[in-house]
Design a protein around this motif. Structure first.
Motif, PDB file in Angstrom:
ATOM      1  N   LEU A 124       0.285 -13.422  12.932  1.00 15.11           N
ATOM      2  CA  LEU A 124      -0.621 -11.924  13.065  1.00 15.11           C
ATOM      3  C   LEU A 124      -1.526 -11.938  11.971  1.00 15.11           C
ATOM      4  O   LEU A 124      -0.997 -12.119  10.718  1.00 15.11           O
ATOM      5  CB  LEU A 124       0.275 -11.130  13.293  1.00 15.11           C
ATOM      6  N   VAL A 125      -2.724 -11.644  12.284  1.00 14.13           N
ATOM      7  CA  VAL A 125      -3.834 -11.679  11.319  1.00 14.13           C
ATOM      8  C   VAL A 125      -3.799 -10.027  10.556  1.00 14.13           C
ATOM      9  O   VAL A 125      -4.038  -9.191  11.378  1.00 14.13           O
ATOM     10  CB  VAL A 125      -5.251 -12.010  11.676  1.00 14.13           C
ATOM     11  N   LEU A 126      -3.351 -10.135   9.296  1.00 16.22           N
ATOM     12  CA  LEU A 126      -3.416  -8.599   8.701  1.00 16.22           C
ATOM     13  C   LEU A 126      -4.626  -8.187   7.936  1.00 16.22           C
ATOM     14  O   LEU A 126      -4.830  -6.981   7.949  1.00 16.22           O
ATOM     15  CB  LEU A 126      -2.213  -8.869   7.608  1.00 16.22           C
ATOM     16  N   SER A 127      -5.382  -9.134   7.417  1.00 13.73           N
ATOM     17  CA  SER A 127      -6.961  -8.921   6.914  1.00 13.73           C
ATOM     18  C   SER A 127      -7.940  -8.861   7.817  1.00 13.73           C
ATOM     19  O   SER A 127      -7.607  -9.050   9.127  1.00 13.73           O
ATOM     20  CB  SER A 127      -7.006  -9.914   5.837  1.00 13.73           C
ATOM     21  N   ASP A 128      -9.238  -8.493   7.424  1.00 11.87           N
ATOM     22  CA  ASP A 128     -10.083  -8.296   8.364  1.00 11.87           C
ATOM     23  C   ASP A 128     -10.528  -9.736   8.993  1.00 11.87           C
ATOM     24  O   ASP A 128     -10.847  -9.726  10.554  1.00 11.87           O
ATOM     25  CB  ASP A 128     -11.798  -8.030   7.452  1.00 11.87           C
ATOM     26  N   THR A 129     -10.349 -10.777   8.551  1.00  8.65           N
ATOM     27  CA  THR A 129     -10.544 -12.130   9.003  1.00  8.65           C
ATOM     28  C   THR A 129      -9.652 -12.995   8.148  1.00  8.65           C
ATOM     29  O   THR A 129      -8.988 -12.592   7.113  1.00  8.65           O
ATOM     30  CB  THR A 129     -11.899 -12.673   8.985  1.00  8.65           C
ATOM     31  N   ALA A 130      -9.193 -14.058   8.844  1.00  7.96           N
ATOM     32  CA  ALA A 130      -8.238 -15.076   8.272  1.00  7.96           C
ATOM     33  C   ALA A 130      -8.712 -16.488   8.531  1.00  7.96           C
ATOM     34  O   ALA A 130      -8.966 -16.738  10.003  1.00  7.96           O
ATOM     35  CB  ALA A 130      -6.859 -14.863   8.388  1.00  7.96           C
ATOM     36  N   VAL A 131      -8.757 -17.342   7.784  1.00  6.64           N
ATOM     37  CA  VAL A 131      -8.917 -18.943   8.018  1.00  6.64           C
ATOM     38  C   VAL A 131      -7.333 -19.467   7.716  1.00  6.64           C
ATOM     39  O   VAL A 131      -7.118 -19.657   6.655  1.00  6.64           O
ATOM     40  CB  VAL A 131      -9.854 -19.381   7.113  1.00  6.64           C
TER      41      VAL A 131
END
Length: 200
Positions: A124-131
């Motif tokens: 699950l992505v917690l930040s604005d975007t994630a790579v």
């Protein structure tokens, strides 16, 4: 150049948190993201054959994925951003069958998770975007991919979902069969990976 710290995740055999040694100064930092010799000394003698990167926006939940016949060991980390990473043990005969483990992986922490073959995996992505970066011990075969619901009540993964977060999933991920309908994964040799290693 540097070493790694390997920590087994609870009582789940083969699942490891990995921390690389980071060298930093006013210019930035440098680290070894993988070193076959160091991993082999820790008892992790897998052969990686494929690297993947994915970019996702906040609230994206990818999972819980696995390949049935060509099972993949995965070394995962976050290149930018932050995610909650989760795995479920679905190995036939495992003492921890059906148990899950979750941890936050981030570019700031530079931590990694090694997931052996026989696990369902998602994040699950917690930040604005994630790579998100994956090193894989077998190739990706779309026809072999399967999964279980990220919110399966039998498993009960405790996702850290803020009240104001909208969860974004794919149509495919919304159609995975329940954990109770799953056949456990039998340990097996990955024939295509073995052949690739021999001819490398």
């Amino acid at each position: 150049m540097g070493g790694f710290k390997f920590e087994q995740c609870g009582n789940i055999e083969g699942l490891y948190l990995v921390e690389p040694q980071v060298f930093s100064d006013e210019r930035g930092y440098n680290l070894e993201a993988y070193h076959a010799g160091s991993f082999r000394e820790a008892g992790l003698d897998m052969v990686f054959v494929q690297d993947n990167l994915s970019m996702s926006v906040k609230g994206t939940l990818r999972g819980m994925h696995f390949q049935k016949n060509y099972q993949q060991g995965k070394l995962v980390c976050v290149v930018s951003g932050e995610v909650f990473d989760a795995v479920v043990d679905i190995r036939e005969g495992s003492k921890t069958y059906g148990q899950w483990f979750g941890t936050v992986l981030s570019a700031e922490k530079k931590n990694m998770l090694y997931v052996p073959e026989g696990f369902a995996h998602g994040f699950l992505v917690l930040s604005d975007t994630a790579v998100f970066s994956y090193k894989l011990s077998d190739y990706y075969y779309p026809e072999d991919e399967s999964g279980i619901p990220w919110n399966d009540e039998t498993i009960g993964i405790r996702w850290p979902i803020p009240e104001d977060m909208t969860i974004l999933t794919s149509e495919r991920d919304s159609r995975h069969p329940a954990f109770g309908e799953l056949s456990a994964l039998k340990p097996k040799k990955n024939r295509k990976t073995m052949a690739a290693a021999v001819h490398a």
